[in-house]
Design an enzyme around this catalytic site. Structure first.
Site, PDB file in Angstrom:
ATOM      1  N   SER A 176       0.845  -1.198   0.000  1.00 37.27           N
ATOM      2  CA  SER A 176       0.000   0.000   0.000  1.00 37.27           C
ATOM      3  C   SER A 176       0.877   1.244   0.000  1.00 37.27           C
ATOM      4  O   SER A 176       1.889   1.291   0.705  1.00 37.27           O
ATOM      5  CB  SER A 176      -0.891  -0.001   1.249  1.00 37.27           C
ATOM      6  OG  SER A 176      -1.612   1.215   1.328  1.00 37.27           O
ATOM      7  N   THR A 213      -6.627   3.147 -16.691  1.00 36.54           N
ATOM      8  CA  THR A 213      -5.563   4.119 -16.939  1.00 36.54           C
ATOM      9  C   THR A 213      -4.714   4.289 -15.686  1.00 36.54           C
ATOM     10  O   THR A 213      -5.258   4.491 -14.592  1.00 36.54           O
ATOM     11  CB  THR A 213      -6.164   5.470 -17.359  1.00 36.54           C
ATOM     12  OG1 THR A 213      -6.916   5.265 -18.548  1.00 36.54           O
ATOM     13  CG2 THR A 213      -5.075   6.509 -17.603  1.00 36.54           C
ATOM     14  N   CYS A 258     -10.378   0.666  10.872  1.00 34.59           N
ATOM     15  CA  CYS A 258     -11.420   0.131   9.992  1.00 34.59           C
ATOM     16  C   CYS A 258     -12.667  -0.283  10.751  1.00 34.59           C
ATOM     17  O   CYS A 258     -13.731  -0.389  10.177  1.00 34.59           O
ATOM     18  CB  CYS A 258     -10.892  -1.047   9.211  1.00 34.59           C
ATOM     19  SG  CYS A 258      -9.339  -0.676   8.419  1.00 34.59           S
TER      20      CYS A 258
HETATM   21  C1  LIG Z   1      -4.009  -0.509   5.526  1.00 36.31           C
HETATM   22  C2  LIG Z   1      -3.968  -1.967   5.307  1.00 36.31           C
HETATM   23  C3  LIG Z   1      -4.626  -2.563   4.222  1.00 36.31           C
HETATM   24  C4  LIG Z   1      -5.466  -1.767   3.255  1.00 36.31           C
HETATM   25  O1  LIG Z   1      -4.671  -0.969   2.432  1.00 36.31           O
HETATM   26  P1  LIG Z   1      -5.336   0.147   1.509  1.00 36.31           P
HETATM   27  O2  LIG Z   1      -4.197   0.595   0.641  1.00 36.31           O
HETATM   28  O3  LIG Z   1      -5.846   1.199   2.432  1.00 36.31           O
HETATM   29  O4  LIG Z   1      -6.411  -0.514   0.712  1.00 36.31           O
HETATM   30  C5  LIG Z   1      -4.524  -3.923   4.073  1.00 36.31           C
HETATM   31  N1  LIG Z   1      -3.809  -4.663   4.922  1.00 36.31           N
HETATM   32  C6  LIG Z   1      -3.168  -4.136   5.971  1.00 36.31           C
HETATM   33  C7  LIG Z   1      -2.381  -5.024   6.878  1.00 36.31           C
HETATM   34  C8  LIG Z   1      -3.222  -2.764   6.203  1.00 36.31           C
HETATM   35  O5  LIG Z   1      -2.597  -2.252   7.262  1.00 36.31           O
END
Ligand SMILES: *Cc1c(COP(=O)(O)O)cnc(C)c1O
Length: 382
Positions: free
Chosen positions: A203, A243, A328
């Site tokens: 990410s 894209t 979350c």
């Molecule tokens: C933040 C996180 C995600 C989600 O990532 P995004 O880029 O926000 O979709 C998935 N897995 C873990 C372990 C994370 O900390």
């Protein structure tokens, strides 16, 4: 009023100013803004070059080949693509997936969706330290197991899995290994060959890059096959159409390049700050460490406070930004499934807060946080 002290780096990191500067050069008419898929003119080629440079920066930090990087909108999409894409593409070989109960929701909910689609899932439970035992994994492996998905670093606890030992078990049984490394990049070494990883989710916004961009590493040798989830112009070798967002991708590339050179210093500082934080709180009674610091990254510290409701404590800590459980699920009052998953009783899980620090946290921030926590906990217990 001053902005609160930010201690929620595990939810998202601020964009490093050097990353923001690189991104800003890829947006406007005087910059590199064209469609990287435009083959008919110079601006398009320049955008393609920028994207390919970033692809190499991301590949470099995990020891991969740039051709093994597929751009996505984030780690959530990368997790979906890895699990659904792999299970569908390999259904003729087997229908069994192994994962754990304390994965990020992006993996937990995707595995549940696969169960509803007719695949079978075994849910491993971690030890009280938040790690998955390789021998437990070995017991769960079956003839028809094709994929194992386990995270590098847990986002609520900071616990680090022994990826090399886990991957040895996976490969001894001929399955493929997916790792959600969103919290691992820039915190622990993550070489895909040394660790035997076949698919890895990354990410941008957990490593001082922008939100809305991520990547899936897909091993080429031996060849890992996945089915696309998003169909369109056949971008990313058919694995993910759409894209490419040049500015986002350049930001993630720059963030990874910075992490490659600064991770060691970042983590040494985080260690010292975490020590200062825990020492500062040491004389307050009734604080429990949900994070087993011996096996965790230094930047995530999950604590429970006897006799104090987590939500109330969060409200009382007006000058520090932290979260209860993970960001979350902070909208609901259910205790964190990760804390419940490592055996923390419900009543104690409801008193927990996650403190996570990072590149821009100072000693003064830590001292202010300690003083605020002391004050708030004392007041709430009175
Ligand atoms: C933040 C996180 C995600 C989600 O990532 P995004 O880029 O926000 O979709 C998935 N897995 C873990 C372990 C994370 O900390």
């Amino acid at each position: 009023m001053n902005a609160p002290i930010y201690l929620d780096y595990a939810a998202t990191t601020p964009v490093d100013p050097r990353v923001a500067e690189a991104m800003s050069r890829h947006l406007t008419l005087d910059g590199i803004f064209a469609n990287p898929a435009s083959r008919s003119h110079m601006p398009g080629w320049q955008a393609e070059q920028a994207v390919e440079g970033a692809r190499r920066q991301v590949a470099d930090i995990i020891g991969a080949d740039p051709r093994e990087i597929v751009w996505t909108s984030g780690a959530t999409e990368a997790d979906n693509l890895a699990l659904i894409g792999f299970m569908r593409a390999n259904r003729a070989r087997g229908r069994h997936l192994v994962t754990s109960t304390i994965e990020h929701k992006a993996v937990v909910d995707t595995a549940s969706a696969l169960e509803a689609e007719g695949f079978e899932v075994t849910w491993l439970t971690p030890g009280s330290d938040g790690r998955i035992s390789p021998s437990r994994l070995a017991e769960a492996m079956r003839e028809d197991t094709v994929l194992v998905s386990l995270m590098a670093v847990n986002n609520e606890l900071g616990a680090i899995n022994d990826l090399a030992a886990l991957s040895a078990v996976v490969h001894a049984r001929g399955a493929a290994f997916h790792v959600d490394a969103a919290q691992g990049v820039g915190r622990i070494p993550l070489n895909v060959d040394d660790l035997g990883i076949d698919l890895m989710s990354l990410s941008g916004h957990k490593v001082y890059g922008p939100k809305g961009v991520g990547a899936l590493y897909v091993r080429r040798s031996p060849d890992i096959r996945i089915e696309a989830l998003i169909h369109g112009g056949g971008h990313e070798r058919g694995m993910r159409s759409g894209t490419l967002p040049t500015h986002q991708i350049v930001g993630m590339g720059e963030a990874c390049a910075l992490a490659a050179t600064e991770a060691a210093a970042d983590q040494a500082r985080a260690s010292a700050l975490a020590g200062r934080f825990l020492d500062g709180l040491d004389d307050i009674e009734g604080i429990h460490r949900n994070t087993d610091v011996a096996v965790a990254v230094p930047n995530i510290i999950n604590l429970a406070f006897d006799g104090v409701d987590g939500e109330s404590l969060l409200m009382a800590l007006r000058n520090i930004a932290v979260s209860t459980g993970s960001a979350c699920n902070s909208a609901s009052v259910e205790p964190s499934y990760v804390l419940r998953g490592i055996g923390v009783p419900r009543s104690r899980a409801l008193t927990a807060l996650r403190f996570s620090l990072g590149r821009f946290t100072s000693e003064a921030d830590i001292d202010t946080a300690v003083a605020e926590i002391r004050h708030a906990v004392t007041a709430l217990r009175r």
